[in-house]
Structure formats: C-alpha cells, structure tokens
Enzyme design. Sequence first.
Site, PDB file in Angstrom:
ATOM      1  N   ASN A  69     -10.757  -3.278  -5.672  1.00 42.42           N
ATOM      2  CA  ASN A  69     -10.036  -2.307  -6.507  1.00 42.42           C
ATOM      3  C   ASN A  69     -10.754  -1.984  -7.821  1.00 42.42           C
ATOM      4  O   ASN A  69     -10.418  -1.003  -8.493  1.00 42.42           O
ATOM      5  CB  ASN A  69      -8.600  -2.785  -6.814  1.00 42.42           C
ATOM      6  CG  ASN A  69      -7.652  -2.650  -5.631  1.00 42.42           C
ATOM      7  OD1 ASN A  69      -6.718  -3.430  -5.477  1.00 42.42           O
ATOM      8  ND2 ASN A  69      -7.878  -1.653  -4.771  1.00 42.42           N
ATOM      9  N   GLY A 110      -0.117   5.442  -4.304  1.00 46.45           N
ATOM     10  CA  GLY A 110      -0.782   6.694  -4.677  1.00 46.45           C
ATOM     11  C   GLY A 110      -0.216   7.874  -3.899  1.00 46.45           C
ATOM     12  O   GLY A 110       0.090   8.929  -4.471  1.00 46.45           O
ATOM     13  N   ARG A 111      -0.047   7.669  -2.590  1.00 50.59           N
ATOM     14  CA  ARG A 111       0.472   8.764  -1.757  1.00 50.59           C
ATOM     15  C   ARG A 111       1.921   9.067  -2.080  1.00 50.59           C
ATOM     16  O   ARG A 111       2.344  10.229  -2.083  1.00 50.59           O
ATOM     17  CB  ARG A 111       0.300   8.414  -0.269  1.00 50.59           C
ATOM     18  CG  ARG A 111      -1.124   8.662   0.224  1.00 50.59           C
ATOM     19  CD  ARG A 111      -1.388   7.956   1.517  1.00 50.59           C
ATOM     20  NE  ARG A 111      -1.494   6.516   1.312  1.00 50.59           N
ATOM     21  CZ  ARG A 111      -1.397   5.612   2.279  1.00 50.59           C
ATOM     22  NH1 ARG A 111      -1.155   6.005   3.516  1.00 50.59           N
ATOM     23  NH2 ARG A 111      -1.540   4.335   2.004  1.00 50.59           N
ATOM     24  N   ASP A 132       0.825  -1.212   0.000  1.00 50.08           N
ATOM     25  CA  ASP A 132       0.000   0.000   0.000  1.00 50.08           C
ATOM     26  C   ASP A 132       0.858   1.261   0.000  1.00 50.08           C
ATOM     27  O   ASP A 132       1.984   1.253   0.496  1.00 50.08           O
ATOM     28  CB  ASP A 132      -0.902  -0.027   1.242  1.00 50.08           C
ATOM     29  CG  ASP A 132      -2.073   0.943   1.108  1.00 50.08           C
ATOM     30  OD1 ASP A 132      -2.358   1.399  -0.015  1.00 50.08           O
ATOM     31  OD2 ASP A 132      -2.697   1.242   2.141  1.00 50.08           O
ATOM     32  N   GLY A 133       0.292   2.335  -0.549  1.00 47.12           N
ATOM     33  CA  GLY A 133       0.950   3.638  -0.474  1.00 47.12           C
ATOM     34  C   GLY A 133       1.510   4.156  -1.794  1.00 47.12           C
ATOM     35  O   GLY A 133       2.144   5.216  -1.821  1.00 47.12           O
ATOM     36  N   ILE A 186      -6.498  -5.247   7.572  1.00 46.02           N
ATOM     37  CA  ILE A 186      -6.227  -6.460   6.804  1.00 46.02           C
ATOM     38  C   ILE A 186      -6.832  -6.342   5.399  1.00 46.02           C
ATOM     39  O   ILE A 186      -6.423  -7.041   4.473  1.00 46.02           O
ATOM     40  CB  ILE A 186      -6.802  -7.704   7.542  1.00 46.02           C
ATOM     41  CG1 ILE A 186      -6.153  -7.856   8.935  1.00 46.02           C
ATOM     42  CG2 ILE A 186      -6.605  -8.981   6.757  1.00 46.02           C
ATOM     43  CD1 ILE A 186      -4.669  -8.093   8.948  1.00 46.02           C
TER      44      ILE A 186
HETATM   45  C1  FPP Z   1      -2.134   0.180  -3.188  1.00 51.02           C
HETATM   46  O1  FPP Z   1      -1.638   1.484  -3.234  1.00 51.02           O
HETATM   47  C2  FPP Z   1      -1.587  -0.574  -4.272  1.00 51.02           C
HETATM   48  C3  FPP Z   1      -2.314  -1.177  -5.245  1.00 51.02           C
HETATM   49  C4  FPP Z   1      -3.781  -1.181  -5.305  1.00 51.02           C
HETATM   50  C5  FPP Z   1      -1.646  -1.862  -6.327  1.00 51.02           C
HETATM   51  C6  FPP Z   1      -0.432  -2.558  -5.914  1.00 51.02           C
HETATM   52  C7  FPP Z   1       0.316  -2.970  -7.094  1.00 51.02           C
HETATM   53  C8  FPP Z   1       1.654  -2.915  -7.174  1.00 51.02           C
HETATM   54  C9  FPP Z   1       2.508  -2.463  -6.068  1.00 51.02           C
HETATM   55  C10 FPP Z   1       2.343  -3.395  -8.369  1.00 51.02           C
HETATM   56  C11 FPP Z   1       1.965  -4.791  -8.669  1.00 51.02           C
HETATM   57  C12 FPP Z   1       2.974  -5.414  -9.437  1.00 51.02           C
HETATM   58  C13 FPP Z   1       2.817  -6.528 -10.144  1.00 51.02           C
HETATM   59  C14 FPP Z   1       3.999  -7.111 -10.761  1.00 51.02           C
HETATM   60  C15 FPP Z   1       1.518  -7.177 -10.340  1.00 51.02           C
HETATM   61  P1  FPP Z   1      -2.666   2.652  -3.381  1.00 51.02           P
HETATM   62  O2  FPP Z   1      -2.789   2.969  -4.823  1.00 51.02           O
HETATM   63  O3  FPP Z   1      -3.932   2.298  -2.690  1.00 51.02           O
HETATM   64  O4  FPP Z   1      -1.911   3.804  -2.620  1.00 51.02           O
HETATM   65  P2  FPP Z   1      -2.575   4.918  -1.718  1.00 51.02           P
HETATM   66  O5  FPP Z   1      -3.247   4.218  -0.583  1.00 51.02           O
HETATM   67  O6  FPP Z   1      -1.415   5.746  -1.297  1.00 51.02           O
HETATM   68  O7  FPP Z   1      -3.528   5.671  -2.603  1.00 51.02           O
END
Ligand code: FPP
Length: 252
Positions: A76, A31-32, A28-29, A202
């Site tokens: 998502n 986006g931030r 997670d993180g 979780i």
């Molecule tokens: C959450 O961060 C992350 C996701 C929903 C996607 C995670 C995917 C990856 C890290 C790459 C995956 C790689 C492969 C190879 C499949 P967020 O967008 O919710 O961040 P935020 O909470 O800061 O907005």
Amino acid sequence: MELTLREEEIFKEIDRTRIPGHVAMIMDGNGRWARERGLPRSAGHRQGVETVREVVRFSNHLGIKVLTLFAFSTENWRRPPQEIDFLMSLPEQYLQSELPELVRKNVRVKLMGDPERLPAKVKRAIAKGLDATAGNSGMILNFALNYGARMEIVRAVQAVLEDLQKGKIRPAISEKSFAAYLYTAGLPDPDLLIRTGGEFRISNFLLWQLAYSELWFTPVYWPDFGRVHLLQAIRDFQQRERRFGRIYPEQR
Ligand code: FPP
C-alpha cells in the site's frame, strides 16, 4: 445486542457452539464505494472505519476469539502520499474513540507487521492501545499494519538463522517451531478468511497461516459490510466440511 429481523433469521441458523475461533478479514472496496457515490477515496476509508467499529463489536458479541484485520499492506506504500497519510490517520482515529470500550469489553489489541516504517503518530496510538489492553483476556483484535506475508516469512527465516548462529537452537526446524517466529506466534491459524470487494485473491495476506482456512468472498464493498454479512459468512463456514487433508471413515 438488538438484531434486525433479517439478522435474527440468519442468527437462528448458526450453531453458537461452533463459532470460528479466528476470523481474518481483507477489507477491500473502500475506493470503489466512494467512487460510485462521486466522493473522494478518503470518504470510503472513513466509512470503512465505521464498518471496523461495527464488526469488532459484533465479533466480540458472537464470541470470536481472534479477529485479524488487514488495514495496510507493505504494497500500500505505492499509493499516492495523500491517501497514505489519510490511511495512517485511521488507527489513531479509531483507537481514540474506541479504546475505552475495548478496555471495558476485555478486548486485547495487537499489531502484526513491521512497525519500523509507520509514522510516529501511528506507533504512539498503537502502543497506547497495546498498553491499555495488555491485561485483557477476551477477544484479540489484531491489526495488520505494514504487513506482507512474504516479508513476514523472510523475517522469520532471518530470525531462525540468527538464533542458529547464536547457538540458541539446533539446526532443525519443524512447522511448529517455525510458526513461533511469525507475527502470529501463539495464535491459532484463521478458521475463516473473509474478503470483501469482489476480488478472488489473497494479496500477500497470511500465506502460511491460511493453509487450511475456509475462504469466503463477497462482492459487497467493505463500507457496506455489516452484521448480516458476517452472520452469512459464519453460517456458510459451518456448512463446510473441514477435512484438513483427511477423508471421512465412510469413504474408506
Ligand atoms: C482497500 O480498499 C482498503 C484499504 C487499503 C484500507 C483498509 C482500511 C480500512 C477499512 C480502515 C482501517 C481502519 C482502522 C481502524 C485501521 P481500496 O482502497 O483498495 O478499495 P478499492 O479496491 O475499491 O480501490
């Protein structure tokens, strides 16, 4: 593998014979991370893939047996279509560049989640990854894609009911026989769950399997997560007392 001084320091504090067998990660993180740099969210996800590369390599190097990464949840799909499209391009992108190394390093790719709703290009990329690594016997790299734990449990119950109806099983079920209906059938439960990005949740990940896992949270955003953090998590894990509901003899 060349470690930095800081990494080396923590590495020395780790017992190499007690590396957690199964590590699961909520990444997670992204986006931030991007927002703080004035970049589009996609830039965070792109950098997140770099972290995935590094974490997979290092986990394998450390001798972790199963690495489960939460790449896309059933929730998502609520994100804007543009972001979903971008996220859906990542498995292909990652596997295109990493598959030869995964094959060479004896890593076995697996998928957990419902492939039904995934775009054809994702299904193709994953199928290719599964196929190319099917004979490998080293670390299992388990991608949770279109995964949700409640959905997983409901599907398992449905499958139990079907088997019952077909007379394949008797009307009795144990924890062990039920677990065989989950996506993680045959895999050990996670010893350690790591969540980056500072939230203490979780988020519908592995609800059944995490029953006795050690949980490790860090405010570090996924794109900034590195070998140092994984080493810290393992060191902390090794300092915890896993009692699985028991007490220690001296407490009797
Ligand atoms: C959450 O961060 C992350 C996701 C929903 C996607 C995670 C995917 C990856 C890290 C790459 C995956 C790689 C492969 C190879 C499949 P967020 O967008 O919710 O961040 P935020 O909470 O800061 O907005």
